[in-house]
Write a protein that holds these residues in place. Sequence first.
Motif, short mmCIF file in Angstrom:
data_model
loop_
_atom_site.label_atom_id
_atom_site.label_comp_id
_atom_site.label_asym_id
_atom_site.label_seq_id
_atom_site.Cartn_x
_atom_site.Cartn_y
_atom_site.Cartn_z
N UNK A 49 37.44 43.39 49.49
CA UNK A 49 38.33 43.70 48.36
C UNK A 49 39.07 42.48 47.87
N UNK A 50 39.49 41.61 48.78
CA UNK A 50 40.15 40.37 48.36
C UNK A 50 39.21 39.54 47.49
N UNK A 51 37.97 39.41 47.94
CA UNK A 51 36.99 38.64 47.16
C UNK A 51 36.79 39.29 45.79
N UNK A 52 36.64 40.61 45.76
CA UNK A 52 36.48 41.32 44.48
C UNK A 52 37.70 41.07 43.58
N UNK A 53 38.88 41.10 44.17
CA UNK A 53 40.09 40.85 43.39
C UNK A 53 40.10 39.46 42.79
N UNK A 54 39.73 38.46 43.59
CA UNK A 54 39.70 37.09 43.07
C UNK A 54 38.66 36.96 41.95
N UNK A 55 37.56 37.67 42.08
CA UNK A 55 36.54 37.64 41.03
C UNK A 55 37.01 38.38 39.78
N UNK A 56 37.80 39.44 39.95
CA UNK A 56 38.38 40.16 38.80
C UNK A 56 39.31 39.24 38.03
N UNK A 57 40.03 38.38 38.74
CA UNK A 57 40.94 37.44 38.09
C UNK A 57 40.15 36.55 37.13
N UNK A 58 38.97 36.15 37.54
CA UNK A 58 38.15 35.27 36.69
C UNK A 58 37.66 35.99 35.44
N UNK A 59 37.60 37.32 35.47
CA UNK A 59 37.18 38.08 34.28
C UNK A 59 38.37 38.37 33.37
N UNK A 60 39.58 38.07 33.82
CA UNK A 60 40.78 38.34 33.03
C UNK A 60 41.33 39.74 33.22
N UNK A 61 40.86 40.44 34.24
CA UNK A 61 41.31 41.82 34.50
C UNK A 61 42.49 41.79 35.47
N UNK A 62 43.72 41.78 34.93
CA UNK A 62 44.91 41.74 35.77
C UNK A 62 45.04 42.94 36.68
N UNK A 63 44.69 44.14 36.17
CA UNK A 63 44.80 45.35 36.99
C UNK A 63 43.87 45.25 38.20
N UNK A 64 42.60 44.93 37.96
CA UNK A 64 41.64 44.82 39.06
C UNK A 64 42.01 43.71 40.02
N UNK A 65 42.45 42.58 39.47
CA UNK A 65 42.88 41.44 40.28
C UNK A 65 44.00 41.86 41.23
N UNK A 66 45.05 42.45 40.67
CA UNK A 66 46.21 42.83 41.47
C UNK A 66 45.89 43.96 42.44
N UNK A 67 45.16 44.97 41.97
CA UNK A 67 44.88 46.13 42.83
C UNK A 67 43.97 45.75 43.99
N UNK A 68 42.85 45.09 43.72
CA UNK A 68 41.92 44.77 44.80
C UNK A 68 42.52 43.78 45.79
N UNK A 69 43.23 42.76 45.29
CA UNK A 69 43.87 41.82 46.22
C UNK A 69 44.95 42.52 47.05
#
Length: 189
Positions: A49-69
């Motif tokens: 989930x941390x990795x997914x969150x960091x990858x969401x950050x690269x897509x510009x998805x703040x919700x996914x970035x914050x939630x998954x991390x």
Amino acid sequence: MNTIKLGNPAVVGLAGFGLTTLLLQFHNLGLCGLGPVVAMGFVFGGLAQLIAGFMEQKTGNNFGFAAFCSYGAFWIGLGVIWMLNYFELYASSKTDVGMYLIAWTFLTVIFWMGSLFIHTAMAFTFSTLVLGFILLDFAHFGFPELTTFAGYVLIACALGAWYMMAAIIINDVAGRTLLKVGKPWMKAS
């Protein structure tokens, strides 16, 4: 112009969140021991989930970035608590764990509010997560019988996460929408 199609990191984050949540509820309902939960808490619910969150950050998805991390850190933190208890390095009481859960309940309410603007599947998943956390909070502070009810609510939460994962994967490979995620429960004005 970049024409390379990238995978959606949410599928891994949702899979890890759903599987680890499901296993913990199987444990809470007395269907399995804590070992598989700890393992998945570190690896799939935590690290993946941390990795997914960091990858969401690269897509510009703040919700996914914050939630998954955040929930990746939740699972790793819970795993650390269990390991410290197991090895008797620091014993966390039921109250200690209850306070940990209350803090996560507050954070989850923020994510829940955001989820209302995304789509029905996300709002359902976070609504059941908030309810599950609240039930576990009460279970840790004098109402242990609520653990069973929380288990069933959080199984629904895990399945909601997996439904979103399935919708992303199946809709992508089918090239059309087969699994619908619904409309937002609230609209931004």
